[in-house]
Write a protein that holds these residues in place. Structure first.
Motif, PDB file in Angstrom:
ATOM      1  N   UNK A   1       0.799  -1.178  -0.423  1.00 42.70           N
ATOM      2  CA  UNK A   1       0.198   0.195   0.201  1.00 42.70           C
ATOM      3  C   UNK A   1       1.218   1.413   0.159  1.00 42.70           C
ATOM      4  N   UNK A   2       1.705   1.131   0.766  1.00 42.76           N
ATOM      5  CA  UNK A   2       3.049   2.410   0.492  1.00 42.76           C
ATOM      6  C   UNK A   2       3.540   2.283  -0.990  1.00 42.76           C
ATOM      7  N   UNK A   3       3.755   1.141  -1.813  1.00 44.79           N
ATOM      8  CA  UNK A   3       3.776   1.270  -2.970  1.00 44.79           C
ATOM      9  C   UNK A   3       2.783   1.913  -3.931  1.00 44.79           C
ATOM     10  N   UNK A   4       1.305   2.129  -3.504  1.00 43.70           N
ATOM     11  CA  UNK A   4       0.695   2.285  -4.190  1.00 43.70           C
ATOM     12  C   UNK A   4       0.637   3.864  -4.412  1.00 43.70           C
ATOM     13  N   UNK A   5       1.382   4.563  -3.437  1.00 44.36           N
ATOM     14  CA  UNK A   5       1.753   5.829  -3.745  1.00 44.36           C
ATOM     15  C   UNK A   5       2.698   6.513  -5.498  1.00 44.36           C
ATOM     16  N   UNK A   6       3.739   5.339  -5.160  1.00 44.35           N
ATOM     17  CA  UNK A   6       4.643   5.651  -6.296  1.00 44.35           C
ATOM     18  C   UNK A   6       4.701   4.901  -7.631  1.00 44.35           C
ATOM     19  N   UNK A   7       3.528   4.596  -8.084  1.00 51.23           N
ATOM     20  CA  UNK A   7       2.506   3.608  -9.080  1.00 51.23           C
ATOM     21  C   UNK A   7       2.439   4.802  -9.995  1.00 51.23           C
ATOM     22  N   UNK A   8       2.784   4.776 -11.309  1.00 51.00           N
ATOM     23  CA  UNK A   8       3.115   5.756 -12.636  1.00 51.00           C
ATOM     24  C   UNK A   8       1.757   5.178 -12.942  1.00 51.00           C
ATOM     25  N   UNK A   9       1.011   6.683 -13.058  1.00 47.72           N
ATOM     26  CA  UNK A   9       0.081   6.675 -14.163  1.00 47.72           C
ATOM     27  C   UNK A   9      -0.260   6.464 -15.821  1.00 47.72           C
ATOM     28  N   UNK A  10      -0.568   5.343 -16.010  1.00 50.79           N
ATOM     29  CA  UNK A  10      -0.854   4.857 -17.247  1.00 50.79           C
ATOM     30  C   UNK A  10      -0.560   3.414 -16.856  1.00 50.79           C
ATOM     31  N   UNK A  11       0.580   3.514 -16.603  1.00 51.60           N
ATOM     32  CA  UNK A  11       2.109   2.040 -15.910  1.00 51.60           C
ATOM     33  C   UNK A  11       1.495   0.428 -15.975  1.00 51.60           C
ATOM     34  N   UNK A  12       0.424   0.508 -16.867  1.00 55.00           N
ATOM     35  CA  UNK A  12       0.409  -1.203 -16.257  1.00 55.00           C
ATOM     36  C   UNK A  12       0.823  -2.260 -15.818  1.00 55.00           C
ATOM     37  N   UNK A  13       1.981  -1.859 -16.256  1.00 57.00           N
ATOM     38  CA  UNK A  13       3.059  -3.306 -16.639  1.00 57.00           C
ATOM     39  C   UNK A  13       3.454  -3.405 -13.896  1.00 57.00           C
ATOM     40  N   UNK A  14       3.390  -1.624 -13.911  1.00 57.19           N
ATOM     41  CA  UNK A  14       3.564  -1.801 -12.290  1.00 57.19           C
ATOM     42  C   UNK A  14       2.782  -2.099 -11.267  1.00 57.19           C
ATOM     43  N   UNK A  15       1.367  -2.073 -12.377  1.00 59.74           N
ATOM     44  CA  UNK A  15      -0.491  -2.612 -11.638  1.00 59.74           C
ATOM     45  C   UNK A  15      -0.319  -3.977 -12.009  1.00 59.74           C
ATOM     46  N   UNK A  16       0.285  -3.938 -13.191  1.00 59.42           N
ATOM     47  CA  UNK A  16       0.431  -6.063 -12.765  1.00 59.42           C
ATOM     48  C   UNK A  16       1.572  -6.270 -11.363  1.00 59.42           C
ATOM     49  N   UNK A  17       2.335  -5.833 -11.452  1.00 60.45           N
ATOM     50  CA  UNK A  17       3.380  -6.074 -10.470  1.00 60.45           C
ATOM     51  C   UNK A  17       2.781  -5.912  -8.974  1.00 60.45           C
ATOM     52  N   UNK A  18       2.474  -4.541  -8.736  1.00 60.16           N
ATOM     53  CA  UNK A  18       1.287  -4.780  -7.888  1.00 60.16           C
ATOM     54  C   UNK A  18       0.399  -5.858  -6.957  1.00 60.16           C
ATOM     55  N   UNK A  19      -0.658  -6.566  -8.148  1.00 58.00           N
ATOM     56  CA  UNK A  19      -1.677  -6.991  -7.970  1.00 58.00           C
ATOM     57  C   UNK A  19      -0.549  -8.466  -8.014  1.00 58.00           C
ATOM     58  N   UNK A  20       0.114  -8.826  -8.674  1.00 61.55           N
ATOM     59  CA  UNK A  20       1.006 -10.122  -8.164  1.00 61.55           C
ATOM     60  C   UNK A  20       1.225 -10.573  -6.777  1.00 61.55           C
ATOM     61  N   UNK A  21       1.892  -9.236  -6.071  1.00 59.15           N
ATOM     62  CA  UNK A  21       2.492  -9.215  -5.045  1.00 59.15           C
ATOM     63  C   UNK A  21       1.172  -9.427  -3.948  1.00 59.15           C
ATOM     64  N   UNK A  22       0.129  -9.119  -4.282  1.00 60.14           N
ATOM     65  CA  UNK A  22      -1.181  -9.145  -3.520  1.00 60.14           C
ATOM     66  C   UNK A  22      -1.604 -10.542  -4.052  1.00 60.14           C
ATOM     67  N   UNK A  23      -1.175 -11.114  -4.594  1.00 58.10           N
ATOM     68  CA  UNK A  23      -2.114 -12.423  -5.222  1.00 58.10           C
ATOM     69  C   UNK A  23      -1.341 -13.823  -4.120  1.00 58.10           C
ATOM     70  N   UNK A  24      -0.234 -12.920  -4.256  1.00 57.93           N
ATOM     71  CA  UNK A  24       1.226 -14.018  -3.309  1.00 57.93           C
ATOM     72  C   UNK A  24       0.820 -14.177  -1.943  1.00 57.93           C
ATOM     73  N   UNK A  25       0.623 -12.810  -1.293  1.00 63.11           N
ATOM     74  CA  UNK A  25      -0.021 -12.895   0.501  1.00 63.11           C
ATOM     75  C   UNK A  25      -1.565 -12.496   0.315  1.00 63.11           C
ATOM     76  N   UNK A  26      -2.161 -12.909  -0.786  1.00 64.01           N
ATOM     77  CA  UNK A  26      -3.585 -12.935  -0.720  1.00 64.01           C
ATOM     78  C   UNK A  26      -4.469 -13.765   0.825  1.00 64.01           C
TER      79      UNK A  26
END
Length: 480
Positions: A365-390
């Motif tokens: 959630x801290x890294x959510x501050x730094x994900x760039x607008x329109x950056x789909x790859x960064x969003x996928x990486x964030x979603x991947x990290x969530x999936x690992x611990x969810x």
């Protein structure tokens, strides 16, 4: 009248490993069955569809001269130009179509808070858990299948069917979770809970993939978009009903002490038992502390997941295709994530693994501050990290909770877990709402969940789990 069970009757260690495995495998399948309702209906299709149905109803009432399709497309502009119009009637209340899904969700949650404790008390009091699991599951599945008939201006029908389906889903989960301590020994519980959660992600993800293929290819199949959505929602109910047959064949009831023989007497006894359980929570202060810790950090988890689509569209300006593919990826990666955290718990201890996963959530959630607008790859990486611990965080938490509750009251305590979970969800949503109101930033709103993870981490760290387990009269597992 029931005959009192001998002490070993409900002790899973007194049964053969083969017998336990048979029930455990049947138990896993119910996660596979019911996850379709959550992924296909709640996560993806119902919200946008029921809002469109409500808009159609509002158009027919307030803009009868306009074509229904054109009115729905221009609905926001029309209501801005005519601020007194564009509402639907919900039993005397004027409700905006966009708010209708939130309204029925709130009603469903409030009903669960009232009804789930009764479900848990009745399940423990009568011992008829298998029958109750089947009854609630099929009530929910039939209501979900009924969503196929929600079209045109039938928004109220859709609302009632969703409320019934959601209530059946929540009640069946209470009974389902209460089987966990009865079908697994203390040392097996982390593995069994994690595998069940993982298989649920796999089943829900598989049906969602099929339904998304149907939705995206509806024109080639000669279907309208609305027809594709209705078929998808019906398929979730059908999937739920079909695979529920397996746990009903594999799971079995355990004997309970003698109690009132009539249904009315059982309900009365259930209420008395529930009241005693609430009072007796004072005797288990560490169980109560664990429950509070779980509610705090799980509220953070649920709020992040619930607002992920809005974060993707509002903060990152990502299109619907990215959001849908991210949801699919989370479903399948979470399958392996739940199994991975289950293995880590066996090696490093369950409590340490859960604490480490909370740290990962905090970083996300801290890294959510730094994900760039329109950056789909960064969003996928964030979603991947969530999936690992969810899945692993919740599965291992369920396993820990099963260790700190007294025998014979599994369904009651799991009902408290479920209703507290539903009730606390308001706190996370309120926090996000306040953050958005003050900052108008979804990034800051998501990052506000840090406080939930920090407080939850501290409270869980303070729980002396071996002492809590012994206080509840249970055996302390070796991999705690």
């Amino acid at each position: 009248m029931s005959v009192p069970a001998p002490p070993a009757a409900s002790d899973p260690s007194a049964e053969s490993p083969a017998s336990r495995r048979r029930e455990q495998r049947g138990w896993y399948v119910y996660d596979w069955a019911n996850s379709a309702f959550y992924t296909t209906i709640i996560s993806v299709f119902l919200g946008p569809y029921i809002i469109e149905v409500a808009k159609t109803a509002a158009c027919g009432k307030d803009f009868p001269r306009l074509d229904a399709g054109a009115c729905a497309r221009d609905f926001d502009r029309l209501t801005v130009q005519n601020p007194g119009l564009g509402y639907v009637d919900v039993y005397g209340m004027d409700i905006r179509p966009a708010a209708f899904f939130g309204l029925i969700t709130t009603v469903a949650v409030l009903l669960q808070i009232v009804i789930l404790p009764m479900v848990g008390a009745l399940a423990d009091h009568t011992g008829r858990k298998r029958e109750m699991l089947g009854g609630f599951a099929y009530a929910g599945a039939l209501a979900a299948m009924g969503l196929f008939f929600v079209e045109g201006d039938r928004y109220l029908l859709g609302g009632w069917l969703f409320i019934l389906a959601n209530l059946g889903y929540g009640a069946s989960i209470v009974v389902y979770d209460s089987f966990l301590p009865q079908i697994s020994t203390p040392d097996e519980r982390d593995r069994v809970s994690s595998q069940g959660w993982a298989i649920g992600y796999l089943g829900g993800g598989l049906l969602l993939a099929l339904n998304l293929a149907l939705f995206l290819g509806h024109e080639g199949l000669g279907l309208t978009e609305g027809e594709a959505v209705r078929i998808a929602m019906m398929s979730a109910g059908l999937w739920w009903a079909t695979f529920t047959i397996v746990p009903l064949l594999r799971l079995r009831n355990r004997p309970v002490p003698a109690h009132e023989g009539t249904a009315l007497g059982s309900v009365g006894g259930s209420f008395r038992q529930l009241w005693r359980t609430l009072k007796e929570l004072r005797r288990y202060p560490l169980t109560l502390l664990f429950l509070v810790a779980y509610l705090v950090y799980n509220d953070g988890i649920q709020t992040v997941i619930g607002n992920s689509a809005a974060f993707a569209s509002e903060a990152l300006k990502l299109d619907r295709t990215v959001q849908i593919t991210a949801i699919l990826m989370v479903q399948f990666v979470a399958f392996f994530g739940a199994l991975l955290l289950g293995r880590l718990a066996q090696r490093f201890g369950t409590k340490r693994t859960v604490l480490a996963s909370i740290v990962v959530w905090t970083v996300i959630v801290v890294m959510a501050l730094f994900v760039g607008e329109g950056q789909a790859v960064q969003f996928y990486l964030m979603a991947f990290a969530i999936a690992i611990v969810l899945g692993g965080t919740q599965a291992l938490s369920r396993s820990l909770f099963s260790q700190v509750i007294p025998k014979g009251k599994e369904a009651e305590y799991f009902s408290l877990l479920q209703i507290s979970d539903k009730g606390s969800a308001f706190i996370g949503s309120l926090t996000v709402t306040i953050a958005l109101q003050l900052t108008n930033s979804f990034r800051i709103a998501i990052m506000s969940m840090v406080i939930f993870f920090v407080i939850g981490f501290v409270l869980l760290a303070l729980v002396n789990l071996p002492k809590a387990i012994r206080a509840a009269g249970n055996e302390v597992p070796s991999n705690l």
